[in-house]
Design a protein around this motif. Structure first.
Motif, PDB file in Angstrom:
ATOM      1  N   SER A  25      -9.872  -9.508  -5.386  1.00 49.50           N
ATOM      2  CA  SER A  25      -9.097  -9.177  -4.203  1.00 49.50           C
ATOM      3  C   SER A  25      -9.973  -9.211  -2.969  1.00 49.50           C
ATOM      4  O   SER A  25     -11.172  -9.059  -3.013  1.00 49.50           O
ATOM      5  CB  SER A  25      -8.478  -7.789  -4.361  1.00 49.50           C
ATOM      6  OG  SER A  25      -9.481  -6.830  -4.481  1.00 49.50           O
ATOM      7  N   SER A  26      -9.337  -9.374  -1.818  1.00 53.38           N
ATOM      8  CA  SER A  26     -10.078  -9.640  -0.590  1.00 53.38           C
ATOM      9  C   SER A  26     -10.912  -8.468  -0.117  1.00 53.38           C
ATOM     10  O   SER A  26     -11.815  -8.630   0.677  1.00 53.38           O
ATOM     11  CB  SER A  26      -9.096 -10.045   0.521  1.00 53.38           C
ATOM     12  OG  SER A  26      -8.140  -9.023   0.703  1.00 53.38           O
ATOM     13  N   ASN A  27     -10.667  -7.273  -0.614  1.00 54.96           N
ATOM     14  CA  ASN A  27     -11.443  -6.136  -0.164  1.00 54.96           C
ATOM     15  C   ASN A  27     -12.530  -5.757  -1.160  1.00 54.96           C
ATOM     16  O   ASN A  27     -13.131  -4.710  -1.067  1.00 54.96           O
ATOM     17  CB  ASN A  27     -10.534  -4.932   0.084  1.00 54.96           C
ATOM     18  CG  ASN A  27      -9.784  -4.536  -1.167  1.00 54.96           C
ATOM     19  OD1 ASN A  27      -9.852  -5.213  -2.187  1.00 54.96           O
ATOM     20  ND2 ASN A  27      -9.067  -3.432  -1.086  1.00 54.96           N
ATOM     21  N   GLN A  48      -2.505  -7.941 -10.509  1.00 55.51           N
ATOM     22  CA  GLN A  48      -3.662  -7.219 -11.037  1.00 55.51           C
ATOM     23  C   GLN A  48      -3.183  -6.037 -11.870  1.00 55.51           C
ATOM     24  O   GLN A  48      -2.070  -5.550 -11.701  1.00 55.51           O
ATOM     25  CB  GLN A  48      -4.562  -6.729  -9.903  1.00 55.51           C
ATOM     26  CG  GLN A  48      -5.177  -7.855  -9.072  1.00 55.51           C
ATOM     27  CD  GLN A  48      -6.120  -7.344  -7.994  1.00 55.51           C
ATOM     28  OE1 GLN A  48      -6.039  -6.189  -7.590  1.00 55.51           O
ATOM     29  NE2 GLN A  48      -7.013  -8.205  -7.528  1.00 55.51           N
ATOM     30  N   PHE A  85       1.837 -14.587  -4.675  1.00 57.65           N
ATOM     31  CA  PHE A  85       0.979 -13.448  -4.973  1.00 57.65           C
ATOM     32  C   PHE A  85       0.336 -13.629  -6.340  1.00 57.65           C
ATOM     33  O   PHE A  85       0.780 -14.411  -7.170  1.00 57.65           O
ATOM     34  CB  PHE A  85       1.774 -12.136  -4.937  1.00 57.65           C
ATOM     35  CG  PHE A  85       2.927 -12.087  -5.910  1.00 57.65           C
ATOM     36  CD1 PHE A  85       2.743 -11.683  -7.224  1.00 57.65           C
ATOM     37  CD2 PHE A  85       4.208 -12.452  -5.507  1.00 57.65           C
ATOM     38  CE1 PHE A  85       3.805 -11.637  -8.109  1.00 57.65           C
ATOM     39  CE2 PHE A  85       5.276 -12.417  -6.392  1.00 57.65           C
ATOM     40  CZ  PHE A  85       5.081 -12.004  -7.695  1.00 57.65           C
ATOM     41  N   VAL A  92      -1.086  -8.785  -5.143  1.00 58.03           N
ATOM     42  CA  VAL A  92      -2.022  -9.167  -4.078  1.00 58.03           C
ATOM     43  C   VAL A  92      -1.509 -10.472  -3.497  1.00 58.03           C
ATOM     44  O   VAL A  92      -1.473 -11.494  -4.183  1.00 58.03           O
ATOM     45  CB  VAL A  92      -3.455  -9.347  -4.621  1.00 58.03           C
ATOM     46  CG1 VAL A  92      -4.392  -9.771  -3.494  1.00 58.03           C
ATOM     47  CG2 VAL A  92      -3.935  -8.067  -5.272  1.00 58.03           C
ATOM     48  N   TYR A  93      -1.090 -10.425  -2.241  1.00 56.76           N
ATOM     49  CA  TYR A  93      -0.407 -11.564  -1.638  1.00 56.76           C
ATOM     50  C   TYR A  93      -1.400 -12.622  -1.198  1.00 56.76           C
ATOM     51  O   TYR A  93      -2.413 -12.335  -0.563  1.00 56.76           O
ATOM     52  CB  TYR A  93       0.456 -11.092  -0.463  1.00 56.76           C
ATOM     53  CG  TYR A  93       1.547 -10.152  -0.909  1.00 56.76           C
ATOM     54  CD1 TYR A  93       2.707 -10.637  -1.504  1.00 56.76           C
ATOM     55  CD2 TYR A  93       1.382  -8.779  -0.792  1.00 56.76           C
ATOM     56  CE1 TYR A  93       3.691  -9.778  -1.951  1.00 56.76           C
ATOM     57  CE2 TYR A  93       2.366  -7.906  -1.232  1.00 56.76           C
ATOM     58  CZ  TYR A  93       3.522  -8.404  -1.811  1.00 56.76           C
ATOM     59  OH  TYR A  93       4.483  -7.559  -2.262  1.00 56.76           O
ATOM     60  N   ASN A 148      -7.876  -8.760 -12.031  1.00 52.66           N
ATOM     61  CA  ASN A 148      -6.879  -9.823 -12.134  1.00 52.66           C
ATOM     62  C   ASN A 148      -6.442 -10.027 -13.578  1.00 52.66           C
ATOM     63  O   ASN A 148      -7.267 -10.015 -14.491  1.00 52.66           O
ATOM     64  CB  ASN A 148      -7.444 -11.136 -11.594  1.00 52.66           C
ATOM     65  CG  ASN A 148      -7.762 -11.046 -10.123  1.00 52.66           C
ATOM     66  OD1 ASN A 148      -6.988 -10.512  -9.353  1.00 52.66           O
ATOM     67  ND2 ASN A 148      -8.926 -11.547  -9.732  1.00 52.66           N
ATOM     68  N   ASP A 162       0.814  -1.214   0.000  1.00 54.66           N
ATOM     69  CA  ASP A 162       0.000   0.000   0.000  1.00 54.66           C
ATOM     70  C   ASP A 162       0.849   1.265   0.000  1.00 54.66           C
ATOM     71  O   ASP A 162       0.442   2.293  -0.545  1.00 54.66           O
ATOM     72  CB  ASP A 162      -0.933   0.007   1.215  1.00 54.66           C
ATOM     73  CG  ASP A 162      -2.014  -1.063   1.097  1.00 54.66           C
ATOM     74  OD1 ASP A 162      -2.241  -1.544  -0.029  1.00 54.66           O
ATOM     75  OD2 ASP A 162      -2.611  -1.421   2.128  1.00 54.66           O
ATOM     76  N   LYS A 165      -0.390  -4.377  -9.730  1.00 57.25           N
ATOM     77  CA  LYS A 165      -0.472  -4.457  -8.276  1.00 57.25           C
ATOM     78  C   LYS A 165      -0.298  -5.904  -7.839  1.00 57.25           C
ATOM     79  O   LYS A 165      -0.811  -6.823  -8.484  1.00 57.25           O
ATOM     80  CB  LYS A 165      -1.835  -3.935  -7.815  1.00 57.25           C
ATOM     81  CG  LYS A 165      -2.079  -3.988  -6.307  1.00 57.25           C
ATOM     82  CD  LYS A 165      -3.472  -3.456  -5.989  1.00 57.25           C
ATOM     83  CE  LYS A 165      -3.771  -3.508  -4.496  1.00 57.25           C
ATOM     84  NZ  LYS A 165      -5.129  -3.010  -4.192  1.00 57.25           N
ATOM     85  N   THR A 195     -15.732 -10.490  -3.597  1.00 53.09           N
ATOM     86  CA  THR A 195     -14.830 -11.501  -3.053  1.00 53.09           C
ATOM     87  C   THR A 195     -15.573 -12.807  -2.842  1.00 53.09           C
ATOM     88  O   THR A 195     -16.668 -12.831  -2.302  1.00 53.09           O
ATOM     89  CB  THR A 195     -14.252 -11.033  -1.707  1.00 53.09           C
ATOM     90  OG1 THR A 195     -13.494  -9.858  -1.929  1.00 53.09           O
ATOM     91  CG2 THR A 195     -13.373 -12.103  -1.091  1.00 53.09           C
ATOM     92  N   ASN A 245      -2.758 -13.126   2.324  1.00 55.60           N
ATOM     93  CA  ASN A 245      -3.844 -12.285   2.825  1.00 55.60           C
ATOM     94  C   ASN A 245      -5.196 -12.958   2.699  1.00 55.60           C
ATOM     95  O   ASN A 245      -6.187 -12.464   3.214  1.00 55.60           O
ATOM     96  CB  ASN A 245      -3.873 -10.966   2.046  1.00 55.60           C
ATOM     97  CG  ASN A 245      -2.657 -10.115   2.339  1.00 55.60           C
ATOM     98  OD1 ASN A 245      -2.027 -10.270   3.375  1.00 55.60           O
ATOM     99  ND2 ASN A 245      -2.316  -9.224   1.416  1.00 55.60           N
TER     100      ASN A 245
END
Length: 521
Positions: free
Chosen positions: A116-118, A49, A46, A77-78, A61, A13, A75, A122, A81
């Motif tokens: 992504s998780s947010n 994206q 990871f 995204v691990y 993605n 971030d 980006k 999801t 997470n």
């Protein structure tokens, strides 16, 4: 010499870095991932994206290297997470990240392509991840390790075969051990492997252990036959311990007029990976029914979206068994599971069933092959060619409106495949009122659009999906989006493709989405 590639990489971030790749664009996602790991010393798993200009530069993605251009922003995204990644990697073989532009590769990378998780979309897997398969059938089947004594015999057999060409004479016990281990590995992907999958496994076995080659044309015909029988025996074993994917086909679970073993076998027919999974650990039909009842209240709560997502994920196995075993009507199922018929949940259900993202893959692959489709459409002559000309003109005029262009491509695809585009998208005027409802009841399923009175292309009062005369979804953004969601509804309700659109849906499933694309009509 390839031009140097420059990328802006969001490592965290608050960590933005520049990546220079002197050799140019990597060939596959695996190569890109390796390059990033080496450049920044990253050791965690990871996914990658990219900023998608079609969606206001929101991060999506990557499904193909064509998603990336020079000076793009990507980006990381691990996977750590995500709540489910660690346990999934223990239970199932790792899915390959090797990705080209082919639909097959997107299918096989789907488990690493979730939102992504947010994100609101999801997909939350059940708390006990072992009930769901995480990968579709792999591009290359990896032979698992056998028991220690079998591995020793096979390694020595390989050495002797290389030196003298003498094949290994195996005892019935060793052969049984090999077949049992292979059957267990196959079952991790599918309970009902097709002939080509059995062929791939037998071929991979002979490739790894040439000492097992037989004096047949392929060298493994006998192994194929043995594997088929072993898989049948393994299914019996799993049925005896209560695996729902195979117990649904037990004679006691069939009706009296449907009691032949080979009649009406309920098994994946459209490359479903999780066709009828086990319940999450600690859950029963009664406990999951209680959660279903809670969902009826949660869906009406203003801030209940998070609870709905979690409970819909938790009840996935219960819902699938209800669909597969009971075959309820669309109206009945919508009354019991109204939350399923929301856009995010249709996407989530499709990914649980296939491990593949629905709308993202659908749109990305449709855009990728549109130039080739236009070339093919332009070469079509006769009456079909005249009908296609109208849609080709719309495609050329709608370069800046991706929604209109996608709709035109899908309508043209129906015509090219010998099917009427009116069977896919049924058009009505908003002044027709009750005539719309009566018209939908005459057809099995499809997409309806209610046109505005001005008749402008791409402008509709409503777009929705109907099944068995029942409107199950409405207020969809575009006909093209509705076409993607229609596929999701078909999978979620375990429906057969309508006869008048069987070629269209086969193309969408096997070519566009890459699901079971090895077998085409």
């Amino acid at each position: 010499m390839a031009e140097q590639l420059k990328l802006r990489v969001i490592v965290a971030d608050d960590d933005f870095r520049r990546l220079d790749v002197p050799s140019g664009m990597p060939r596959t996602l695996t190569d890109l991932q390796s390059t990033i790991c080496q450049a920044f010393g990253i050791e965690r798993d990871f996914r990658i994206q990219f900023m998608d200009p079609d969606f206001n530069n929101e991060f999506m993605n990557i499904t193909s290297m064509q998603d990336i251009q020079d000076r793009s922003t990507i980006k990381l995204v691990y996977m750590a997470n995500l709540d489910t990644s660690a346990s999934l990697s223990k239970q199932y073989p790792t899915c390959s990240l090797d990705s080209s532009a082919s639909p097959e590769s997107i299918q096989r990378n789907s488990s690493l392509s979730s939102s992504s998780s947010n994100s609101d979309s999801t997909i939350i897997l059940p708390q006990s991840d072992s009930e769901l398969r995480s990968c579709a059938w792999p591009r290359e089947f990896t032979i698992p390790r056998f028991s220690f004594n079998v591995e020793v015999q096979l390694q020595r057999g390989n050495e002797t075969f290389r030196e003298t060409g003498t094949r290994l004479k195996i005892t019935p016990g060793v052969k049984s051990d090999i077949l049992e281990t292979l059957a267990e590995a196959i079952f991790q992907f599918t309970a009902y492997p097709q002939n080509y999958q059995i062929d791939e496994v037998a071929g991979a076995l002979i490739k790894k252990f040439p000492c097992l080659r037989e004096p047949s044309a392929t060298g493994y015909y006998g192994w194929m036959i043995s594997l088929k029988y072993k898989m049948a025996n393994y299914r019996t074993k799993m049925r005896n311990i209560g695996c729902p994917e195979v117990t649904i086909n037990a004679l006691k679970n069939k009706s009296s007029d449907d009691c032949l073993p080979a009649k009406n076998v309920k098994k994946p027919k459209k490359a479903e990976v999780n066709f009828c999974p086990l319940h999450p650990a600690g859950e029963t039909d009664d406990s999951l029914e209680n959660i279903r009842v809670e969902l009826l209240t949660d869906i009406r709560r203003r801030n209940g979206a998070s609870d709905v997502r979690q409970k819909m994920s938790r009840t996935f196995s219960y819902r699938r068994q209800e669909v597969v075993q009971g075959s309820p009507t669309a109206g009945e199922f919508k009354a019991r599971w109204p939350a399923l018929f929301q856009i995010n949940e249709v996407n989530a259900e499709f990914q649980r069933i296939t491990t593949l993202q629905l709308e993202t893959t659908f749109a990305a692959q449709l855009d990728r092959i549109t130039p080739q489709l236009m070339t093919v459409f332009q070469k079509k002559g006769g009456v079909s060619g005249q009908k296609l000309a109208h849609h080709l003109q719309i495609m050329q005029e709608a370069e800046s409106d991706v929604k209109v262009k996608r709709e035109a491509v899908l309508r043209a695809l129906c015509l090219y495949l010998g099917e009427e585009d009116g069977s896919l998208i049924r058009e009505y005027l908003d002044i027709e009122g009750d005539d719309i409802q009566r018209g939908l009841k005459k057809h099995t399923m499809g997409i309806y659009v209610i046109n505005k009175e001005d008749g402008q292309n791409g402008h509709y009062d409503d777009i929705g999906i109907f099944v068995e005369g029942e409107i199950v979804m409405d207020n969809i953004g575009s006909p093209a989006q509705a076409c993607a969601l229609m596929l999701g509804v078909i999978y979620a309700l375990n429906l057969a493709y309508p006869k008048e659109l069987r070629h269209y849906y086969e193309f969408i499933q096997k070519v566009l989405m890459g699901l079971d694309g090895e077998k085409l009509s």
